[in-house]
Design a protein around this motif. Structure first.
Motif, PDB file in Angstrom:
ATOM      1  N   LEU A 129       6.014  -0.246 -22.233  1.00  0.00           N
ATOM      2  CA  LEU A 129       7.454  -0.021 -22.079  1.00  0.00           C
ATOM      3  C   LEU A 129       7.767   1.367 -21.528  1.00  0.00           C
ATOM      4  CD1 LEU A 129      10.405  -0.860 -22.443  1.00  0.00           C
ATOM      5  CD2 LEU A 129      10.259  -0.088 -24.829  1.00  0.00           C
ATOM      6  N   LYS A 130       7.145   2.394 -22.085  1.00  0.00           N
ATOM      7  CA  LYS A 130       7.445   3.757 -21.624  1.00  0.00           C
ATOM      8  C   LYS A 130       7.110   3.915 -20.149  1.00  0.00           C
ATOM      9  CE  LYS A 130       6.707   8.611 -22.792  1.00  0.00           C
ATOM     10  NZ  LYS A 130       6.062   9.558 -23.750  1.00  0.00           N
ATOM     11  N   LYS A 131       5.998   3.359 -19.750  1.00  0.00           N
ATOM     12  CA  LYS A 131       5.590   3.426 -18.345  1.00  0.00           C
ATOM     13  C   LYS A 131       6.574   2.659 -17.464  1.00  0.00           C
ATOM     14  CE  LYS A 131       1.660   2.416 -15.319  1.00  0.00           C
ATOM     15  NZ  LYS A 131       0.269   1.915 -15.258  1.00  0.00           N
ATOM     16  N   LEU A 132       7.022   1.514 -17.928  1.00  0.00           N
ATOM     17  CA  LEU A 132       7.965   0.704 -17.154  1.00  0.00           C
ATOM     18  C   LEU A 132       9.305   1.415 -16.985  1.00  0.00           C
ATOM     19  CD1 LEU A 132       7.295  -2.826 -18.723  1.00  0.00           C
ATOM     20  CD2 LEU A 132       6.499  -1.985 -16.505  1.00  0.00           C
ATOM     21  N   VAL A 133       9.760   2.074 -18.037  1.00  0.00           N
ATOM     22  CA  VAL A 133      11.026   2.817 -17.956  1.00  0.00           C
ATOM     23  C   VAL A 133      10.866   4.047 -17.078  1.00  0.00           C
ATOM     24  CG1 VAL A 133      12.726   4.135 -19.267  1.00  0.00           C
ATOM     25  CG2 VAL A 133      11.863   1.989 -20.192  1.00  0.00           C
ATOM     26  N   ASN A 134       9.801   4.798 -17.314  1.00  0.00           N
ATOM     27  CA  ASN A 134       9.606   6.052 -16.590  1.00  0.00           C
ATOM     28  C   ASN A 134       9.375   5.851 -15.102  1.00  0.00           C
ATOM     29  OD1 ASN A 134       9.927   7.392 -18.985  1.00  0.00           O
ATOM     30  ND2 ASN A 134       7.795   7.987 -19.213  1.00  0.00           N
ATOM     31  N   ASN A 135       8.914   4.671 -14.732  1.00  0.00           N
ATOM     32  CA  ASN A 135       8.683   4.383 -13.314  1.00  0.00           C
ATOM     33  C   ASN A 135       9.768   3.499 -12.709  1.00  0.00           C
ATOM     34  OD1 ASN A 135       6.137   5.795 -12.804  1.00  0.00           O
ATOM     35  ND2 ASN A 135       5.275   4.359 -14.276  1.00  0.00           N
ATOM     36  N   ASP A 136      10.936   3.442 -13.392  1.00  0.00           N
ATOM     37  CA  ASP A 136      12.119   2.771 -12.849  1.00  0.00           C
ATOM     38  C   ASP A 136      11.877   1.282 -12.595  1.00  0.00           C
ATOM     39  OD1 ASP A 136      14.795   2.980 -12.239  1.00  0.00           O
ATOM     40  OD2 ASP A 136      14.472   3.390 -10.118  1.00  0.00           O
ATOM     41  N   ILE A 137      11.135   0.653 -13.495  1.00  0.00           N
ATOM     42  CA  ILE A 137      10.874  -0.783 -13.402  1.00  0.00           C
ATOM     43  C   ILE A 137      11.705  -1.531 -14.432  1.00  0.00           C
ATOM     44  CG2 ILE A 137       9.109  -2.579 -13.703  1.00  0.00           C
ATOM     45  CD1 ILE A 137       7.061  -0.521 -12.631  1.00  0.00           C
ATOM     46  N   TYR A 138      11.720  -1.026 -15.662  1.00  0.00           N
ATOM     47  CA  TYR A 138      12.571  -1.623 -16.694  1.00  0.00           C
ATOM     48  C   TYR A 138      13.830  -0.790 -16.830  1.00  0.00           C
ATOM     49  CZ  TYR A 138      13.967  -4.175 -20.865  1.00  0.00           C
ATOM     50  OH  TYR A 138      14.668  -4.970 -21.746  1.00  0.00           O
ATOM     51  N   TYR A 139      14.933  -1.334 -16.331  1.00  0.00           N
ATOM     52  CA  TYR A 139      16.217  -0.638 -16.412  1.00  0.00           C
ATOM     53  C   TYR A 139      17.308  -1.649 -16.725  1.00  0.00           C
ATOM     54  CZ  TYR A 139      16.114  -2.084 -11.470  1.00  0.00           C
ATOM     55  OH  TYR A 139      15.981  -2.802 -10.303  1.00  0.00           O
ATOM     56  N   ALA A 140      18.525  -1.167 -16.861  1.00  0.00           N
ATOM     57  CA  ALA A 140      19.599  -1.967 -17.449  1.00  0.00           C
ATOM     58  C   ALA A 140      20.272  -2.912 -16.465  1.00  0.00           C
ATOM     59  CB  ALA A 140      20.642  -1.053 -18.090  1.00  0.00           C
ATOM     60  N   THR A 141      19.619  -4.020 -16.192  1.00  0.00           N
ATOM     61  CA  THR A 141      20.271  -5.132 -15.510  1.00  0.00           C
ATOM     62  C   THR A 141      19.604  -6.425 -15.956  1.00  0.00           C
ATOM     63  OG1 THR A 141      20.816  -6.163 -13.387  1.00  0.00           O
ATOM     64  CG2 THR A 141      18.775  -4.913 -13.475  1.00  0.00           C
ATOM     65  N   ALA A 142      20.409  -7.442 -16.199  1.00  0.00           N
ATOM     66  CA  ALA A 142      19.852  -8.747 -16.549  1.00  0.00           C
ATOM     67  C   ALA A 142      19.371  -9.487 -15.308  1.00  0.00           C
ATOM     68  CB  ALA A 142      20.910  -9.585 -17.272  1.00  0.00           C
ATOM     69  N   CYS A 143      19.868  -9.075 -14.144  1.00  0.00           N
ATOM     70  CA  CYS A 143      19.650  -9.851 -12.926  1.00  0.00           C
ATOM     71  C   CYS A 143      18.273  -9.663 -12.309  1.00  0.00           C
ATOM     72  CB  CYS A 143      20.738  -9.524 -11.906  1.00  0.00           C
ATOM     73  SG  CYS A 143      22.370 -10.154 -12.379  1.00  0.00           S
ATOM     74  N   ASN A 144      17.454  -8.752 -12.826  1.00  0.00           N
ATOM     75  CA  ASN A 144      16.073  -8.682 -12.337  1.00  0.00           C
ATOM     76  C   ASN A 144      15.079  -9.100 -13.418  1.00  0.00           C
ATOM     77  OD1 ASN A 144      15.932  -6.413 -14.052  1.00  0.00           O
ATOM     78  ND2 ASN A 144      14.667  -5.257 -12.605  1.00  0.00           N
ATOM     79  N   LYS A 145      15.580  -9.891 -14.372  1.00  0.00           N
ATOM     80  CA  LYS A 145      14.741 -10.327 -15.486  1.00  0.00           C
ATOM     81  C   LYS A 145      14.810 -11.849 -15.654  1.00  0.00           C
ATOM     82  CE  LYS A 145      15.235  -5.896 -17.796  1.00  0.00           C
ATOM     83  NZ  LYS A 145      15.926  -5.271 -16.648  1.00  0.00           N
ATOM     84  N   ILE A 146      13.658 -12.440 -15.879  1.00  0.00           N
ATOM     85  CA  ILE A 146      13.531 -13.867 -16.160  1.00  0.00           C
ATOM     86  C   ILE A 146      12.898 -13.969 -17.542  1.00  0.00           C
ATOM     87  CG2 ILE A 146      12.555 -16.062 -15.365  1.00  0.00           C
ATOM     88  CD1 ILE A 146      12.152 -14.517 -12.594  1.00  0.00           C
ATOM     89  N   ILE A 147      13.594 -14.575 -18.469  1.00  0.00           N
ATOM     90  CA  ILE A 147      13.162 -14.517 -19.867  1.00  0.00           C
ATOM     91  C   ILE A 147      13.080 -15.912 -20.472  1.00  0.00           C
ATOM     92  CG2 ILE A 147      15.531 -14.208 -20.744  1.00  0.00           C
ATOM     93  CD1 ILE A 147      14.284 -12.233 -22.819  1.00  0.00           C
ATOM     94  N   LYS A 148      12.162 -16.078 -21.398  1.00  0.00           N
ATOM     95  CA  LYS A 148      12.039 -17.367 -22.091  1.00  0.00           C
ATOM     96  C   LYS A 148      13.331 -17.677 -22.847  1.00  0.00           C
ATOM     97  CE  LYS A 148       7.059 -17.917 -22.819  1.00  0.00           C
ATOM     98  NZ  LYS A 148       5.951 -17.921 -23.815  1.00  0.00           N
ATOM     99  N   THR A 149      13.838 -18.861 -22.626  1.00  0.00           N
ATOM    100  CA  THR A 149      15.074 -19.277 -23.285  1.00  0.00           C
ATOM    101  C   THR A 149      14.916 -19.287 -24.798  1.00  0.00           C
ATOM    102  OG1 THR A 149      15.503 -20.693 -21.367  1.00  0.00           O
ATOM    103  CG2 THR A 149      16.822 -21.107 -23.334  1.00  0.00           C
TER     104      THR A 149
END
Length: 324
Positions: free
Chosen positions: A148-168
């Protein structure tokens, strides 16, 4: 059914056909589209009905206006797919093998979450892809909490639902909803899913065209409610995200944006929300510096050295002067 694509709709008659057609163009067909008409007063409801009459994979929900969060929540309740995708009705996809490639990722690793790239779409002559850097995604464990820290720090995990596909099942089992009546709902939602994600995958394709600077779009308007809601969300999620390595970096990313905007508030509210910002000023220590420009690094250093109250006020007055 593999994928449910949820499209919340409010007065977007000029963009809706392009949005829906971009999904219908997919070669992969094991999906449903859920159109949630959130009390539109233009021709959007008629367009929705015409699509539903023509295509069996399209469902339409007509409801009283309740805002983006409420519309998405209605769509989630109706979703029958194994995975959820969110597509805003003024945006669209570029390409016809998107769902085919996502299906291959699902078949390969069955991840809880897939994060994909997107593009900022201004017009046909100005499209800016927001791509993952190869060096940023190397040596990933694909264990979400570990990365998670790596994903946030490298601008991969950020605040939008539209770039995420999640298990229902994750969303429904844990009763995760978008915050009704609040702006910056994606900041809260992306925080709320963090405890429940174990595995993830990355899809390197900026197929999602996020329309920027559309007239009337909420994303280009900074109003008191934007400021109040975001600061409240940051305060509410602090305890939750402090439990995860990278959680406070995620909050800091969103905290940093509004440091001077609090000065837009009337005096009584300004003092109240300035105190909240000051109570959270330790978040600046967690800001992912490697995604900052030199100018951004200097700004961050000034806020840490001189304080949020004074630097924010100076910055606000400079911007106000330059707009004259």
């Amino acid at each position: 059914m593999e994928i449910s694509v949820i499209i919340p709709i409010y007065n977007v008659e000029n963009y809706l056909n392009q949005c829906v057609d971009s999904v219908l163009a997919q070669e992969f067909t094991d999906y449903e589209i859920i159109l949630v008409d959130d009390g539109s007063t233009d021709n959007s409801p008629t367009i929705c009905n015409e699509y539903a009459e023509k295509y069996t994979q399209i469902k339409v929900i007509h409801k009283a206006n309740g805002g983006l969060s409420d519309a998405r929540n209605f769509g989630i309740k109706e979703a029958q797919g194994d995975y959820l995708m969110f597509l805003d009705s003024d945006d669209f996809w570029n390409g016809v093998i998107i769902l085919s490639e996502i299906n291959e990722i699902i078949k390969k690793s069955n991840p809880d979450l897939i994060i994909h790239e997107l593009s900022c779409f201004y017009d046909l002559k100005r499209i800016i892809p927001r791509k993952f850097k190869k060096e940023d995604i190397q040596k990933t464990s694909f264990k979400f909490k570990d990365d998670l820290k790596k994903l946030v720090n490298n601008d991969i995990y950020y605040a939008t639902a539209c770039n995420k596909i999640i298990k229902t099942s994750i969303i429904k089992r844990n009763n995760i909803e978008f915050s009704k009546g609040k702006l910056h709902e994606d900041v809260a939602w992306c925080a709320d899913i963090i405890p429940y994600i174990n595995s993830y995958a990355l899809y390197s394709n900026p197929f999602y065209y996020y329309r920027k600077e559309r007239e009337g779009s909420l994303t280009i308007q900074t109003k008191p409610k934007n400021i109040i809601d975001l600061i409240d969300i940051l305060s509410e999620k602090e305890t939750l995200l402090s439990k995860f390595d990278g959680g406070l970096s995620y909050l800091s990313y969103n905290y940093y944006i509004y440091l001077n905007n609090v000065n837009l508030l009337e005096e009584e509210l300004k003092q109240k929300y300035l105190r909240k910002l000051i109570n959270l000023n330790y978040l600046l220590d967690y800001y992912p510096r490697n995604i900052l420009s030199l100018r951004g690094k200097i700004r961050l250093a000034l806020y840490k050295l001189l304080g949020i109250k004074y630097v924010g006020l100076i910055e606000y007055n400079i911007r106000k002067f330059l707009k004259k």
